[in-house]
Design a protein around this motif. Sequence first.
Motif, PDB file in Angstrom:
ATOM      1  N   HIS A  85       0.804  -1.674  -0.156  1.00  9.94           N
ATOM      2  CA  HIS A  85      -0.030   0.208  -0.040  1.00  9.94           C
ATOM      3  C   HIS A  85       0.981   1.213   0.032  1.00  9.94           C
ATOM      4  O   HIS A  85       0.732   1.758  -1.003  1.00  9.94           O
ATOM      5  CB  HIS A  85      -0.914   0.102   0.974  1.00  9.94           C
ATOM      6  N   ILE A  86       2.049   1.018   1.050  1.00 10.14           N
ATOM      7  CA  ILE A  86       2.985   2.387   1.375  1.00 10.14           C
ATOM      8  C   ILE A  86       3.618   2.478  -0.370  1.00 10.14           C
ATOM      9  O   ILE A  86       2.929   2.886  -0.652  1.00 10.14           O
ATOM     10  CB  ILE A  86       3.609   2.630   2.575  1.00 10.14           C
ATOM     11  N   GLU A  87       3.792   1.997  -1.439  1.00 10.80           N
ATOM     12  CA  GLU A  87       4.257   1.704  -2.357  1.00 10.80           C
ATOM     13  C   GLU A  87       4.149   2.032  -3.176  1.00 10.80           C
ATOM     14  O   GLU A  87       4.114   3.070  -3.956  1.00 10.80           O
ATOM     15  CB  GLU A  87       5.322   0.362  -2.927  1.00 10.80           C
ATOM     16  N   HIS A  88       2.596   1.830  -3.778  1.00  6.37           N
ATOM     17  CA  HIS A  88       1.032   1.593  -4.367  1.00  6.37           C
ATOM     18  C   HIS A  88       0.986   3.342  -4.311  1.00  6.37           C
ATOM     19  O   HIS A  88       1.076   4.609  -4.867  1.00  6.37           O
ATOM     20  CB  HIS A  88      -0.250   1.064  -3.673  1.00  6.37           C
ATOM     21  N   SER A  89       0.555   4.254  -3.001  1.00  5.31           N
ATOM     22  CA  SER A  89       0.738   5.313  -2.174  1.00  5.31           C
ATOM     23  C   SER A  89       1.710   6.751  -3.360  1.00  5.31           C
ATOM     24  O   SER A  89       1.234   7.565  -3.147  1.00  5.31           O
ATOM     25  CB  SER A  89       0.908   5.730  -0.624  1.00  5.31           C
ATOM     26  N   GLU A  90       2.965   5.622  -2.923  1.00  4.31           N
ATOM     27  CA  GLU A  90       3.527   6.857  -3.413  1.00  4.31           C
ATOM     28  C   GLU A  90       3.516   7.393  -5.152  1.00  4.31           C
ATOM     29  O   GLU A  90       3.472   8.236  -5.256  1.00  4.31           O
ATOM     30  CB  GLU A  90       5.442   6.200  -3.385  1.00  4.31           C
ATOM     31  N   LEU A  91       2.742   6.108  -5.809  1.00  2.00           N
ATOM     32  CA  LEU A  91       2.561   6.426  -7.198  1.00  2.00           C
ATOM     33  C   LEU A  91       1.917   7.262  -7.363  1.00  2.00           C
ATOM     34  O   LEU A  91       0.985   8.213  -8.104  1.00  2.00           O
ATOM     35  CB  LEU A  91       2.873   5.183  -7.680  1.00  2.00           C
ATOM     36  N   THR A  92       0.881   6.944  -6.314  1.00  2.00           N
ATOM     37  CA  THR A  92      -0.675   7.222  -6.085  1.00  2.00           C
ATOM     38  C   THR A  92      -0.529   8.597  -5.921  1.00  2.00           C
ATOM     39  O   THR A  92      -0.944   9.345  -6.541  1.00  2.00           O
ATOM     40  CB  THR A  92      -1.962   6.430  -5.467  1.00  2.00           C
ATOM     41  N   ASP A  93       0.410   9.912  -4.922  1.00  2.00           N
ATOM     42  CA  ASP A  93       0.517  11.484  -4.481  1.00  2.00           C
ATOM     43  C   ASP A  93       0.736  11.860  -5.749  1.00  2.00           C
ATOM     44  O   ASP A  93       0.104  12.690  -5.656  1.00  2.00           O
ATOM     45  CB  ASP A  93       1.823  10.740  -3.533  1.00  2.00           C
ATOM     46  N   GLU A  94       1.629  11.567  -6.335  1.00  2.00           N
ATOM     47  CA  GLU A  94       1.952  12.321  -7.925  1.00  2.00           C
ATOM     48  C   GLU A  94       0.570  12.216  -8.120  1.00  2.00           C
ATOM     49  O   GLU A  94       0.694  13.522  -9.082  1.00  2.00           O
ATOM     50  CB  GLU A  94       2.764  11.757  -8.500  1.00  2.00           C
ATOM     51  N   GLN A  95       0.084  11.307  -8.475  1.00  2.00           N
ATOM     52  CA  GLN A  95      -1.150  11.699  -9.533  1.00  2.00           C
ATOM     53  C   GLN A  95      -2.543  12.306  -8.340  1.00  2.00           C
ATOM     54  O   GLN A  95      -2.931  13.110  -9.314  1.00  2.00           O
ATOM     55  CB  GLN A  95      -1.827   9.913  -9.977  1.00  2.00           C
ATOM     56  N   LYS A 118       1.072  20.924  -5.574  1.00  2.00           N
ATOM     57  CA  LYS A 118       2.286  20.161  -5.752  1.00  2.00           C
ATOM     58  C   LYS A 118       2.492  18.714  -5.286  1.00  2.00           C
ATOM     59  O   LYS A 118       1.784  18.650  -3.932  1.00  2.00           O
ATOM     60  CB  LYS A 118       3.446  21.268  -4.867  1.00  2.00           C
ATOM     61  N   TYR A 119       3.217  18.137  -4.666  1.00  2.00           N
ATOM     62  CA  TYR A 119       3.444  16.230  -4.165  1.00  2.00           C
ATOM     63  C   TYR A 119       3.727  16.860  -3.120  1.00  2.00           C
ATOM     64  O   TYR A 119       2.722  15.909  -2.175  1.00  2.00           O
ATOM     65  CB  TYR A 119       4.302  15.994  -5.331  1.00  2.00           C
ATOM     66  N   GLN A 120       4.120  17.649  -2.528  1.00  2.00           N
ATOM     67  CA  GLN A 120       4.705  18.022  -1.035  1.00  2.00           C
ATOM     68  C   GLN A 120       3.829  18.822  -1.065  1.00  2.00           C
ATOM     69  O   GLN A 120       3.421  18.380   0.228  1.00  2.00           O
ATOM     70  CB  GLN A 120       5.863  18.860  -1.711  1.00  2.00           C
ATOM     71  N   ALA A 121       2.548  18.826  -1.417  1.00  2.00           N
ATOM     72  CA  ALA A 121       1.642  18.822  -0.257  1.00  2.00           C
ATOM     73  C   ALA A 121       0.957  17.930  -0.104  1.00  2.00           C
ATOM     74  O   ALA A 121      -0.271  18.196   0.719  1.00  2.00           O
ATOM     75  CB  ALA A 121       0.772  20.079  -0.850  1.00  2.00           C
ATOM     76  N   VAL A 122       0.474  17.294  -1.012  1.00  2.00           N
ATOM     77  CA  VAL A 122      -0.407  15.882  -1.346  1.00  2.00           C
ATOM     78  C   VAL A 122       0.564  14.914   0.150  1.00  2.00           C
ATOM     79  O   VAL A 122      -0.092  14.276   0.987  1.00  2.00           O
ATOM     80  CB  VAL A 122      -0.553  15.037  -2.253  1.00  2.00           C
ATOM     81  N   GLN A 123       2.166  14.880   0.195  1.00  2.00           N
ATOM     82  CA  GLN A 123       2.064  14.207   0.723  1.00  2.00           C
ATOM     83  C   GLN A 123       2.375  14.448   2.307  1.00  2.00           C
ATOM     84  O   GLN A 123       2.530  13.635   3.009  1.00  2.00           O
ATOM     85  CB  GLN A 123       3.921  14.482   0.397  1.00  2.00           C
TER      86      GLN A 123
END
Length: 75
Positions: A37-47, A55-60
Motif C-alpha cells: 500500500h505504501i509503495e502504491h500510495s507513493e505513486l498515487t501521490d503524484e497523480q 504540488k506533490y509535497q502538499a499531498v505528501q
Amino acid sequence: KDGRGKQQNIEIDEMLYQTFDRFELEDISHLNRVSRHIEHSELTDEQIAKLEGCKYQAVQCSVKAALKAIKKFMK
C-alpha cells in the motif's frame, strides 16, 4: 535469553504454539499489505497532485499527517 544472557527454554502446548504461529503469519501478511500500500500510495501521490492542481509535497504532507493521526488513534 534471560536478563543475565543465559539461554532459557520453556515448553508450551501444541495449541499455544499454533496460536503464536498463526499470529506470526498474520503479522507477516499485514506487513506485506502495508508495504504494498505504501509503495502504491507513493505513486498515487503524484497523480493526486496533478488532479488537484497542487504540488506533490502538499499531498505528501497531508498523507503524513493522516498517517500520524491514524497511528495515534490506533494506540
